[in-house]
Design an enzyme around this catalytic site. Structure first.
Site, PDB file in Angstrom:
ATOM      1  CE  LYS A  80     -11.282 -13.208  20.383  1.00  0.00           C
ATOM      2  NZ  LYS A  80     -10.799 -11.829  20.149  1.00  0.00           N
ATOM      3  CB  SER A 155     -13.247 -10.977  17.257  1.00  0.00           C
ATOM      4  OG  SER A 155     -12.065 -10.717  17.985  1.00  0.00           O
ATOM      5  CB  SER A 178     -11.536  -8.022  19.516  1.00  0.00           C
ATOM      6  OG  SER A 178     -11.891  -8.022  18.162  1.00  0.00           O
TER       7      SER A 178
HETATM    8  N1  GLN Z   1     -13.272  -5.418  14.680  1.00  0.00           N
HETATM    9  C1  GLN Z   1     -11.867  -5.293  14.430  1.00  0.00           C
HETATM   10  C2  GLN Z   1     -11.479  -6.132  13.240  1.00  0.00           C
HETATM   11  O1  GLN Z   1     -12.311  -6.744  12.688  1.00  0.00           O
HETATM   12  C3  GLN Z   1     -11.081  -5.649  15.632  1.00  0.00           C
HETATM   13  C4  GLN Z   1     -10.768  -7.083  15.740  1.00  0.00           C
HETATM   14  C5  GLN Z   1      -9.938  -7.407  16.921  1.00  0.00           C
HETATM   15  O2  GLN Z   1      -9.663  -6.560  17.766  1.00  0.00           O
HETATM   16  N2  GLN Z   1      -9.504  -8.661  16.972  1.00  0.00           N
HETATM   17  O3  GLN Z   1     -10.353  -6.177  12.859  1.00  0.00           O
END
Ligand code: GLN
Length: 488
Positions: A80, A155, A178
């Site tokens: 990532k 993400s 994420s």
């Molecule tokens: N979807 C969550 C957010 O937007 C989690 C994001 C993440 O875990 N980086 O914050």
């Protein structure tokens, strides 16, 4: 006959160490497969073909010279793009970091490479990890390999789509879900380790009190193998835990028979859509059939978890992202006059809409007049949630929930409705706020043929428990990662 790109990490490493497989051939196979599907998927921001070839050749040579080339020998890995790889671009999916080259590698990357892994490329993500669909990337959309008009989740959507199609392993990051949610959406396994289990050194911070690096893989054994390699204390991250790392593979075949598994009563009261409800019930029945003892538990603070998470993560983000100002870090806007104008123009041009929204929300929640009402209150809710989870774990070994309320939704469906996007995280944020290990394993398909995930949580540092339970579950389900929108 399966092709080399279809092999799991464990099989590849075994073959390369034993001399039956060449790291170079495995790498070429994954690269070729990735290139064949990448036009449809958009999972990668950059493929590291030359660097990877050299690395793979080096591993083959060292093996021939009689060296032990490590537990991930010759395993191609996708990364990532918020995790630093020395000498490579690092964008966090943001325009503001365009042109930035990482000066050092994250500890997790160093450990992967020391174990023999070969980096295949840098993967797409929601800008700075903020999102649940990958649509917040400043660069490109990533498509779900099971249906190209659906999101891959976020993400870590790029890593998840990559693992579902062409590479056995990826590193993602999980702040509020994420790793787990995109793993569920793409029909693979995703593990968020206990907070502190994996060093955050070299990971660009979003919300430092919940950020964790973890593996995405096609099965739980590969996730366990990767965890073992990247976990452990690191003097460069003071929040990394000093405790020794047990081998999660040693216990992975322990099954789930006789284990007490908690099901929060609060889940049924929520709007779990009908199609996800059926699969959820089947998953619970499967766990029971495998010998788990299901117990009802009540965790009232679950209902406040989303609100709590979004106050805390935006507050932390507003502080962490202050450094991207066009001077210390980040692309500098041209043609500005005063220092204030320079900051304003650099940040206005460099950040996307969701990042700006979160910086503003967080700055507001931390401001003198509102701190107690928002940030302070959210900290208290977090404490209550932690305590309730601790209490639950006095009577159960595991907690189980769906990973997300639904399967992957359509591209464009939620992007203009941030609240509906935030609500996708309802089941994943509790483990983040409490720092618990949590695993998502595939648990079937919804009515549209999209994969669904089952989430297992355990006590801090008991990754072995979620992995063993996940292993029993995936074997019983006999799940195949064969996404329907890309040719095999
Ligand atoms: N979807 C969550 C957010 O937007 C989690 C994001 C993440 O875990 N980086 O914050």
């Amino acid at each position: 006959m399966s092709q080399l790109w279809q092999l799991g990490a464990e099989e590849i490493a075994r073959g390369v160490r034993g001399g039956e497989l060449s790291a170079r051939e495995v790498f070429e196979s994954c690269l070729e497969r990735t290139r064949a599907v990448e036009g449809d998927l958009g999972a990668y921001l950059e493929l590291l073909a030359e660097q990877g070839r050299e690395r793979a050749d080096e591993i083959d040579q060292r093996r021939r010279a009689g060296e032990d080339v490590g537990p991930l020998a010759g395993v191609p890995v996708a990364i990532k793009d918020n995790i630093s790889v020395a000498g490579r671009s690092l964008t966090c999916g943001s325009r503001i970091l365009e042109g930035y080259v990482a000066a050092y590698s994250a500890t997790a990357i160093e450990r992967l490479e020391a174990a023999g892994a070969v980096i295949l490329g840098r993967c797409n993500l929601d800008e700075y990890g903020m999102g649940s669909s990958c649509e917040n990337s400043s660069f490109q959309l990533t498509h779900n390999p099971w249906r190209l008009d659906r999101v891959p989740g976020g993400s870590s959507g790029g890593p998840a789509a990559a693992v579902a199609t062409g590479v056995p392993l990826a590193l993602g990051t999980d702040t509020g879900g994420s790793i787990r949610q995109p793993a569920a959406f793409c029909g693979i396994v995703g593990l968020k380790p206990t907070y502190g289990r994996v060093s955050r050194y070299g990971l660009v911070a979003f919300a430092s009190s919940t950020d964790q690096i973890g593996p995405l893989a096609r099965n739980t054994r590969d996730a366990a193998l990767a965890l073992k390699v990247i976990a452990g204390a690191d003097e460069r991250d003071s929040t990394s835990a000093r405790r020794p790392v047990a081998d999660p593979l040693a216990e992975i075949d322990n099954g789930i028979a006789g284990r007490a598994v908690g099901v929060a009563t609060e889940i049924d009261n929520r709007s779990l859509p009908a199609e996800a409800r059926a699969s959820w019930r089947q998953a619970l029945a499967r766990l029971e059939r495998l010998g788990a003892e299901l117990r009802e538990v009540s965790i009232p603070a679950l209902d406040a978890a989303i609100a709590c998470y979004y106050v805390l993560c935006t507050s932390e983000a507003s502080a962490n992202l202050a450094r991207f100002d066009g001077i210390r870090y980040g692309r500098r806007a041209a043609g500005t006059g005063s220092l204030g104008e320079l900051y304003r123009a650099s940040r206005s041009q460099g950040f996307g809409a969701e990042v700006k929204r979160r910086i503003m929300l967080g700055t507001f929640a931390l401001s003198a007049g509102y701190y107690d009402a928002y940030y302070g209150r959210a900290l208290a809710v977090r404490q209550a949630l932690r305590r309730q989870l601790e209490t639950a774990f006095e009577t159960v070994d595991l907690l189980v929930t769906p990973t997300a309320p639904s399967g992957a939704f359509a591209i464009g469906e939620r992007i203009d409705d941030p609240l509906s996007m935030y609500l996708m995280d309802i089941y994943t944020v509790p483990a983040s706020l409490a720092g618990l290990p949590a695993l998502s394993v595939p648990c079937g398909l919804d009515d549209d043929g999209m994969p669904l995930g089952l989430q297992l949580m355990a006590r801090p540092f008991d990754e072995a428990a979620v992995l063993a339970a996940g292993r029993a579950f995936e074997q019983d389900l006999d799940w195949k990662v064969e996404p329907t929108a890309v040719a095999a």
